[in-house]
Design an enzyme around this catalytic site. Sequence first.
Site, PDB file in Angstrom:
ATOM      1  N   GLU A  42       0.809  -1.224   0.000  1.00 23.75           N
ATOM      2  CA  GLU A  42       0.000   0.000   0.000  1.00 23.75           C
ATOM      3  C   GLU A  42       0.843   1.275   0.000  1.00 23.75           C
ATOM      4  O   GLU A  42       0.616   2.184   0.795  1.00 23.75           O
ATOM      5  CB  GLU A  42      -0.987  -0.022   1.185  1.00 23.75           C
ATOM      6  CG  GLU A  42      -1.890  -1.247   1.133  1.00 23.75           C
ATOM      7  CD  GLU A  42      -2.882  -1.331   2.298  1.00 23.75           C
ATOM      8  OE1 GLU A  42      -2.812  -0.503   3.213  1.00 23.75           O
ATOM      9  OE2 GLU A  42      -3.729  -2.240   2.261  1.00 23.75           O
ATOM     10  N   ASN A  53       2.273  -4.841  -3.288  1.00 22.93           N
ATOM     11  CA  ASN A  53       0.869  -5.227  -3.102  1.00 22.93           C
ATOM     12  C   ASN A  53       0.048  -3.971  -2.821  1.00 22.93           C
ATOM     13  O   ASN A  53       0.510  -3.072  -2.114  1.00 22.93           O
ATOM     14  CB  ASN A  53       0.838  -6.178  -1.888  1.00 22.93           C
ATOM     15  CG  ASN A  53      -0.474  -6.878  -1.665  1.00 22.93           C
ATOM     16  OD1 ASN A  53      -1.019  -7.467  -2.591  1.00 22.93           O
ATOM     17  ND2 ASN A  53      -0.989  -6.826  -0.441  1.00 22.93           N
ATOM     18  N   HIS A  67     -10.125  -6.400  -2.546  1.00 20.64           N
ATOM     19  CA  HIS A  67     -11.203  -6.197  -1.564  1.00 20.64           C
ATOM     20  C   HIS A  67     -12.358  -5.523  -2.299  1.00 20.64           C
ATOM     21  O   HIS A  67     -12.404  -4.298  -2.425  1.00 20.64           O
ATOM     22  CB  HIS A  67     -10.714  -5.353  -0.393  1.00 20.64           C
ATOM     23  CG  HIS A  67      -9.640  -6.031   0.410  1.00 20.64           C
ATOM     24  ND1 HIS A  67      -9.889  -7.175   1.155  1.00 20.64           N
ATOM     25  CD2 HIS A  67      -8.324  -5.771   0.565  1.00 20.64           C
ATOM     26  CE1 HIS A  67      -8.761  -7.562   1.741  1.00 20.64           C
ATOM     27  NE2 HIS A  67      -7.794  -6.727   1.393  1.00 20.64           N
ATOM     28  N   GLU A  93      -5.761 -10.792  -1.768  1.00 21.09           N
ATOM     29  CA  GLU A  93      -6.595 -10.650  -0.565  1.00 21.09           C
ATOM     30  C   GLU A  93      -8.070 -10.593  -0.942  1.00 21.09           C
ATOM     31  O   GLU A  93      -8.820  -9.743  -0.462  1.00 21.09           O
ATOM     32  CB  GLU A  93      -6.209  -9.370   0.200  1.00 21.09           C
ATOM     33  CG  GLU A  93      -4.740  -9.314   0.571  1.00 21.09           C
ATOM     34  CD  GLU A  93      -4.362  -8.074   1.386  1.00 21.09           C
ATOM     35  OE1 GLU A  93      -5.252  -7.353   1.877  1.00 21.09           O
ATOM     36  OE2 GLU A  93      -3.148  -7.832   1.514  1.00 21.09           O
ATOM     37  N   ASP A 102     -11.787 -10.596  -1.144  1.00 22.36           N
ATOM     38  CA  ASP A 102     -13.074 -10.789  -0.472  1.00 22.36           C
ATOM     39  C   ASP A 102     -14.088  -9.879  -1.150  1.00 22.36           C
ATOM     40  O   ASP A 102     -13.729  -8.862  -1.727  1.00 22.36           O
ATOM     41  CB  ASP A 102     -13.024 -10.632   1.056  1.00 22.36           C
ATOM     42  CG  ASP A 102     -12.352  -9.376   1.558  1.00 22.36           C
ATOM     43  OD1 ASP A 102     -12.245  -8.390   0.804  1.00 22.36           O
ATOM     44  OD2 ASP A 102     -11.933  -9.379   2.737  1.00 22.36           O
TER      45      ASP A 102
HETATM   46  C1  XIL Z   1      -6.223  -6.756   7.888  1.00 21.51           C
HETATM   47  C2  XIL Z   1      -6.561  -7.967   8.734  1.00 21.51           C
HETATM   48  O1  XIL Z   1      -7.452  -8.775   8.015  1.00 21.51           O
HETATM   49  C3  XIL Z   1      -7.167  -7.541  10.046  1.00 21.51           C
HETATM   50  O2  XIL Z   1      -7.339  -8.660  10.900  1.00 21.51           O
HETATM   51  C4  XIL Z   1      -6.284  -6.506  10.740  1.00 21.51           C
HETATM   52  O3  XIL Z   1      -6.924  -6.037  11.904  1.00 21.51           O
HETATM   53  C5  XIL Z   1      -6.008  -5.342   9.805  1.00 21.51           C
HETATM   54  O4  XIL Z   1      -5.423  -5.838   8.598  1.00 21.51           O
HETATM   55  N1  XIL Z   1      -4.763  -4.850   3.377  1.00 21.51           N
HETATM   56  C6  XIL Z   1      -3.787  -5.685   3.828  1.00 21.51           C
HETATM   57  C7  XIL Z   1      -4.080  -6.636   4.927  1.00 21.51           C
HETATM   58  O5  XIL Z   1      -2.706  -5.731   3.225  1.00 21.51           O
HETATM   59  O6  XIL Z   1      -2.951  -6.879   5.714  1.00 21.51           O
HETATM   60  C8  XIL Z   1      -5.198  -6.156   5.799  1.00 21.51           C
HETATM   61  O7  XIL Z   1      -5.498  -7.171   6.751  1.00 21.51           O
HETATM   62  C9  XIL Z   1      -6.390  -5.803   4.956  1.00 21.51           C
HETATM   63  C10 XIL Z   1      -6.069  -4.708   3.975  1.00 21.51           C
END
Ligand code: XIL
Length: 550
Positions: free
Chosen positions: A158, A199, A235, A264, A266
């Site tokens: 990020e 990422n 996401h 990641e 979802d």
């Molecule tokens: C999130 C986790 O899922 C949570 O449990 C934690 O509290 C915060 O981080 N981007 C990322 C991940 O790269 O590491 C994050 O994960 C979600 C967003």
Amino acid sequence: MLSSALTRALALFGLIITFLLPTTPADASAPLRQHAAARGKFIGTALATGPLAGETSYRSIAGAEFNQITAENAMKWDATEPSQGQFAFSGADAIVDFAVQNDQQVHGHTLVWHSQTPGWVQSLGAAQMRAAMQNHISRVVGRYADNPAVVSWDVVNEVFDDNGNLRTSFWYNTLGQSYIADAFRAARAADPDARLCINDYNVEGINAKSTAMYNLVATLRQQGVPVDCVGFQGHLAIQYGFPNDLRQNLERFAALGVQVRITELDIRLQTPRDATKDATQATYYRNVVNACLAVTACAGVTIWGFTDRHSWVPDTFPGQGAALIYDENYQKKPSYTAVHDALAGGTTDPTPPTTPGTPAVSGVTATSATLTWAASIDTGGSGLAGYTVYREQGATDPPLAQSTGNTVTLTGLSPNTAYQVYVRARDGAGNQSAASPTASFTTTGGTGTGACTATGTVQTQWNTGYVMQPVTVANTGTSGITGWTVTFTLPAGHTVTGSWNAVLSVSGQNVTARNAGYNGTLAPGASTSFGFQVSRPGGDTRTPGGYDCM
Ligand code: XIL
């Protein structure tokens, strides 16, 4: 009793038969990982240490269904080096041990991030911060460098803000942009064999942020910085639309020579879930998996957890949840089936959806019209994925729009023009239905004072912003134009944060876009486009309107 010679001969015969039999595709009931492996991809999940230690169902599904693991939190800086020089690996080791036991590969997440990093790091001066970063990378990557299960790392996470500028994190503010290259070099030194990734989120479609990422990766690689891989977090939310150019975006990164992966995934929705939302979500999951399958350089897809029982979504996005492929009681959801069938290759569904009904036309303007038709039904098992509207125009009929539901508003039409259109349905296996009967309509005259028109489409959006791309500017007149001006109105509270291929000036909610130096000249019938990005109050999905072109 058979003689031992005969037994051996029969055994050998059986062996030969086994080798001669054609290899059949993985069984429909086989776990996700078996189908993924057959396609040369991984299907992964993030794992949390609490449920991994405490819940049998969590462990057994994680082991049986996935062949790749990412630690949801256990490898982050606050977990691995909570105070300077004090390393703690119990959580990270638990995840790696589980992966080894289950023959899974591990993606290390994440070395350098602005979040979940202890205060002691953030308050260091430049020289100490750089040294702390290099030491952290060396110790954390070094711990697993000889473990064959741990194959890749998110080196930086990020680094961009939502507008595609480098995020003004404490890393950037203290060290400048060079921290990124330094982090990659330190990771390469700590494990020469690991695949090193950058990422980020909201980079799934082609937009200002993903283009900034693309440019950064290209520049770093030109400079010999060891960036091997780009991670697209994924996401997504069903209420914000699917990034339809995901595959195209993955391909442009692949052309830089990097591996790509969905890291990641979802797909959240406004709770409570229902059958319609579940079906849309399943379509999104299927589309992501299919995009990765279609791109050779895409290594696989990691889902950010697998059960709605343990997901970061409800805590992070109030009112939203149910983003994963198993429900809170470890039951498979339609999204599981979508992922499964996409990985299985869609070969199980040879049946196209039924033919859509004749489109009914409403709301005809100079540049737009709304079509609605009787929905198709898909009985083949892969499910209805959506519709494409075509313009009937002779030898090749160009697609005008896509939709997931049985209605769509066509935009960017030419004024005073007759259209014949028809609709085809698609299913999750890519089968197309027969064409619906055609519908005809004629657009009205334009309202612009000149001979041009403009319309905008939302390309991608997130809670607090969106990208309008393309805004198409078309010369609908009979003589050429050498410069154009488009005006439009932003919804209250929305502000422009960036633009390309036009020069924008903003006064309150009124925006004037003038052609850039290189795209003002339009022959009759020609068109060009520009884009802009907007920041908005969370969840306010209104879009700009009143486009006028002169
Ligand atoms: C999130 C986790 O899922 C949570 O449990 C934690 O509290 C915060 O981080 N981007 C990322 C991940 O790269 O590491 C994050 O994960 C979600 C967003």
